[in-house]
Design a protein around this motif. Structure first.
Motif, PDB file in Angstrom:
ATOM      1  N   ALA A  74      27.945   3.859  16.895  1.00  0.00           N
ATOM      2  CA  ALA A  74      28.633   3.341  15.712  1.00  0.00           C
ATOM      3  C   ALA A  74      29.985   2.724  16.084  1.00  0.00           C
ATOM      4  O   ALA A  74      30.361   1.684  15.539  1.00  0.00           O
ATOM      5  CB  ALA A  74      28.820   4.450  14.678  1.00  0.00           C
ATOM      6  N   ALA A  75      30.708   3.353  17.005  1.00  0.00           N
ATOM      7  CA  ALA A  75      31.995   2.795  17.442  1.00  0.00           C
ATOM      8  C   ALA A  75      31.788   1.455  18.155  1.00  0.00           C
ATOM      9  O   ALA A  75      32.565   0.512  17.939  1.00  0.00           O
ATOM     10  CB  ALA A  75      32.711   3.785  18.355  1.00  0.00           C
ATOM     11  N   LEU A  76      30.750   1.352  18.967  1.00  0.00           N
ATOM     12  CA  LEU A  76      30.480   0.087  19.655  1.00  0.00           C
ATOM     13  C   LEU A  76      30.067  -1.007  18.670  1.00  0.00           C
ATOM     14  O   LEU A  76      30.452  -2.168  18.828  1.00  0.00           O
ATOM     15  CB  LEU A  76      29.406   0.287  20.725  1.00  0.00           C
ATOM     16  N   VAL A  77      29.297  -0.646  17.650  1.00  0.00           N
ATOM     17  CA  VAL A  77      28.934  -1.628  16.618  1.00  0.00           C
ATOM     18  C   VAL A  77      30.187  -2.091  15.880  1.00  0.00           C
ATOM     19  O   VAL A  77      30.341  -3.282  15.589  1.00  0.00           O
ATOM     20  CB  VAL A  77      27.894  -1.026  15.642  1.00  0.00           C
ATOM     21  N   THR A  78      31.101  -1.168  15.603  1.00  0.00           N
ATOM     22  CA  THR A  78      32.346  -1.527  14.926  1.00  0.00           C
ATOM     23  C   THR A  78      33.173  -2.485  15.771  1.00  0.00           C
ATOM     24  O   THR A  78      33.669  -3.494  15.275  1.00  0.00           O
ATOM     25  CB  THR A  78      33.161  -0.261  14.607  1.00  0.00           C
ATOM     26  N   VAL A  79      33.326  -2.174  17.041  1.00  0.00           N
ATOM     27  CA  VAL A  79      34.092  -3.057  17.928  1.00  0.00           C
ATOM     28  C   VAL A  79      33.381  -4.397  18.082  1.00  0.00           C
ATOM     29  O   VAL A  79      34.035  -5.458  18.112  1.00  0.00           O
ATOM     30  CB  VAL A  79      34.328  -2.379  19.299  1.00  0.00           C
ATOM     31  N   GLY A  80      32.060  -4.377  18.144  1.00  0.00           N
ATOM     32  CA  GLY A  80      31.304  -5.629  18.193  1.00  0.00           C
ATOM     33  C   GLY A  80      31.537  -6.472  16.945  1.00  0.00           C
ATOM     34  O   GLY A  80      31.663  -7.702  17.020  1.00  0.00           O
ATOM     35  N   GLY A  81      31.599  -5.828  15.788  1.00  0.00           N
ATOM     36  CA  GLY A  81      31.893  -6.546  14.546  1.00  0.00           C
ATOM     37  C   GLY A  81      33.283  -7.143  14.550  1.00  0.00           C
ATOM     38  O   GLY A  81      33.505  -8.258  14.070  1.00  0.00           O
ATOM     39  N   LEU A  83      34.957  -8.064  17.256  1.00  0.00           N
ATOM     40  CA  LEU A  83      34.918  -9.211  18.166  1.00  0.00           C
ATOM     41  C   LEU A  83      34.199 -10.396  17.529  1.00  0.00           C
ATOM     42  O   LEU A  83      34.609 -11.546  17.700  1.00  0.00           O
ATOM     43  CB  LEU A  83      34.250  -8.820  19.486  1.00  0.00           C
ATOM     44  N   LEU A  84      33.133 -10.123  16.786  1.00  0.00           N
ATOM     45  CA  LEU A  84      32.415 -11.191  16.095  1.00  0.00           C
ATOM     46  C   LEU A  84      33.314 -11.868  15.062  1.00  0.00           C
ATOM     47  O   LEU A  84      33.338 -13.095  14.948  1.00  0.00           O
ATOM     48  CB  LEU A  84      31.162 -10.624  15.411  1.00  0.00           C
ATOM     49  N   ALA A  85      34.061 -11.059  14.317  1.00  0.00           N
ATOM     50  CA  ALA A  85      34.921 -11.619  13.270  1.00  0.00           C
ATOM     51  C   ALA A  85      36.061 -12.433  13.853  1.00  0.00           C
ATOM     52  O   ALA A  85      36.387 -13.514  13.340  1.00  0.00           O
ATOM     53  CB  ALA A  85      35.478 -10.494  12.394  1.00  0.00           C
ATOM     54  N   THR A  86      36.681 -11.938  14.916  1.00  0.00           N
ATOM     55  CA  THR A  86      37.848 -12.637  15.455  1.00  0.00           C
ATOM     56  C   THR A  86      37.458 -13.795  16.351  1.00  0.00           C
ATOM     57  O   THR A  86      38.106 -14.845  16.317  1.00  0.00           O
ATOM     58  CB  THR A  86      38.755 -11.668  16.234  1.00  0.00           C
ATOM     59  N   ASP A  87      36.424 -13.630  17.135  1.00  0.00           N
ATOM     60  CA  ASP A  87      36.040 -14.681  18.071  1.00  0.00           C
ATOM     61  C   ASP A  87      35.003 -15.624  17.469  1.00  0.00           C
ATOM     62  O   ASP A  87      35.137 -16.842  17.565  1.00  0.00           O
ATOM     63  CB  ASP A  87      35.506 -14.046  19.359  1.00  0.00           C
ATOM     64  N   GLY A  88      33.974 -15.071  16.848  1.00  0.00           N
ATOM     65  CA  GLY A  88      32.895 -15.903  16.324  1.00  0.00           C
ATOM     66  C   GLY A  88      33.226 -16.605  15.021  1.00  0.00           C
ATOM     67  O   GLY A  88      32.816 -17.736  14.797  1.00  0.00           O
ATOM     68  N   TYR A  89      33.961 -15.931  14.151  1.00  0.00           N
ATOM     69  CA  TYR A  89      34.284 -16.507  12.849  1.00  0.00           C
ATOM     70  C   TYR A  89      35.733 -16.948  12.740  1.00  0.00           C
ATOM     71  O   TYR A  89      36.165 -17.416  11.705  1.00  0.00           O
ATOM     72  CB  TYR A  89      33.968 -15.499  11.729  1.00  0.00           C
ATOM     73  N   GLY A  90      36.508 -16.757  13.786  1.00  0.00           N
ATOM     74  CA  GLY A  90      37.890 -17.249  13.819  1.00  0.00           C
ATOM     75  C   GLY A  90      38.845 -16.535  12.886  1.00  0.00           C
ATOM     76  O   GLY A  90      39.871 -17.095  12.514  1.00  0.00           O
ATOM     77  N   HIS A 162      45.289 -10.840  21.019  1.00  0.00           N
ATOM     78  CA  HIS A 162      44.915 -10.766  22.425  1.00  0.00           C
ATOM     79  C   HIS A 162      43.537 -10.145  22.538  1.00  0.00           C
ATOM     80  O   HIS A 162      43.377  -8.926  22.546  1.00  0.00           O
ATOM     81  CB  HIS A 162      45.946  -9.959  23.209  1.00  0.00           C
ATOM     82  N   GLN A 163      42.507 -11.009  22.609  1.00  0.00           N
ATOM     83  CA  GLN A 163      41.120 -10.558  22.708  1.00  0.00           C
ATOM     84  C   GLN A 163      40.874  -9.779  23.992  1.00  0.00           C
ATOM     85  O   GLN A 163      40.100  -8.842  24.005  1.00  0.00           O
ATOM     86  CB  GLN A 163      40.183 -11.776  22.666  1.00  0.00           C
ATOM     87  N   TRP A 164      41.525 -10.148  25.050  1.00  0.00           N
ATOM     88  CA  TRP A 164      41.269  -9.485  26.324  1.00  0.00           C
ATOM     89  C   TRP A 164      41.670  -8.016  26.274  1.00  0.00           C
ATOM     90  O   TRP A 164      41.086  -7.182  26.955  1.00  0.00           O
ATOM     91  CB  TRP A 164      41.971 -10.216  27.482  1.00  0.00           C
ATOM     92  N   VAL A 165      42.659  -7.676  25.451  1.00  0.00           N
ATOM     93  CA  VAL A 165      43.046  -6.273  25.308  1.00  0.00           C
ATOM     94  C   VAL A 165      41.933  -5.495  24.629  1.00  0.00           C
ATOM     95  O   VAL A 165      41.610  -4.377  25.017  1.00  0.00           O
ATOM     96  CB  VAL A 165      44.371  -6.158  24.520  1.00  0.00           C
ATOM     97  N   THR A 166      41.301  -6.081  23.626  1.00  0.00           N
ATOM     98  CA  THR A 166      40.185  -5.432  22.939  1.00  0.00           C
ATOM     99  C   THR A 166      39.024  -5.224  23.894  1.00  0.00           C
ATOM    100  O   THR A 166      38.438  -4.138  23.952  1.00  0.00           O
ATOM    101  CB  THR A 166      39.737  -6.283  21.738  1.00  0.00           C
ATOM    102  N   VAL A 167      38.681  -6.254  24.644  1.00  0.00           N
ATOM    103  CA  VAL A 167      37.563  -6.150  25.582  1.00  0.00           C
ATOM    104  C   VAL A 167      37.888  -5.139  26.684  1.00  0.00           C
ATOM    105  O   VAL A 167      37.042  -4.320  27.063  1.00  0.00           O
ATOM    106  CB  VAL A 167      37.224  -7.538  26.176  1.00  0.00           C
ATOM    107  N   LEU A 168      39.113  -5.148  27.192  1.00  0.00           N
ATOM    108  CA  LEU A 168      39.510  -4.183  28.217  1.00  0.00           C
ATOM    109  C   LEU A 168      39.451  -2.758  27.671  1.00  0.00           C
ATOM    110  O   LEU A 168      38.951  -1.844  28.338  1.00  0.00           O
ATOM    111  CB  LEU A 168      40.915  -4.503  28.734  1.00  0.00           C
ATOM    112  N   GLY A 169      39.933  -2.548  26.451  1.00  0.00           N
ATOM    113  CA  GLY A 169      39.857  -1.224  25.832  1.00  0.00           C
ATOM    114  C   GLY A 169      38.424  -0.767  25.650  1.00  0.00           C
ATOM    115  O   GLY A 169      38.090   0.401  25.873  1.00  0.00           O
TER     116      GLY A 169
END
Length: 187
Positions: A74-81, A83-90, A162-169
């Protein structure tokens, strides 16, 4: 064969009859918290129709099996959402949304930890759950204040995100979970 099935059905009926309200309330809290995390993380365009049904099932899984892999899922789905919202939908990274998402992730995690300790038939003093939630609220408040102060000192934030911080976390969290799983299996 039929006797074994009948015995299991009776055992399940007895277990269901012994369920007490406190563990159910904790598990309902997990469901609501995880679903709220999905609502904060995912873009509004995704929160309708079939994806909403999948999110409801994904929010129900950690409530049913808090000792299993479902809270991490569930936490990974949340983080994926997120990333989708910030990167995919701007969607811009807003501090309030980031703090709310972090708080919901932590609250879901700590409620799963509490539910993992409670058998379904546990009789609890309501003060136990109150103290657990107050401790979680203190952690959330301290983390939010410290996080905002550190963002201000570092000069980060605003619209830059900073998307890279999210991905690194996310990578650190998955790596720690894998390490802990490996250490537990090694016993």
């Amino acid at each position: 064969m039929i006797d074994a099935v009948t015995g299991r059905v009776r055992a399940a009926q007895n277990a269901f009859a012994r369920i007490s309200p406190a563990p159910l309330m904790v598990r309902a809290g997990i469901f609501v918290t995880v679903l709220a995390g999905f609502a904060v993380a995912f873009p509004a365009e995704v929160l309708s129709g079939r994806p909403l049904l999948f999110m409801a099932v994904a929010a129900l899984l950690p409530a049913v099996g808090p000792r299993r892999v479902w809270p991490t899922f569930a936490a990974l789905v949340t983080v994926g959402g997120w990333l989708l919202a910030t990167d995919g939908y701007g969607r811009p990274v807003a501090l309030w949304r980031l703090l709310a998402l972090a708080a919901l992730l932590y609250l879901g995690h700590t409620l799963c930890a509490l539910a993992a300790l409670l058998p379904y038939d546990a009789v609890l003093d309501p003060e136990l759950i109150t103290r657990w939630l107050l401790r979680a609220a203190a952690v959330l408040l301290g983390t939010a204040v410290l996080g905002v102060l550190l963002l201000q000192v570092a000069g980060l934030g605003g619209e830059s995100g900073h998307q890279w911080v999210t991905v690194l976390g996310l990578l650190v969290a998955v790596g720690i979970a894998a390490l802990l799983g490996w250490l537990l299996r090694r016993k």
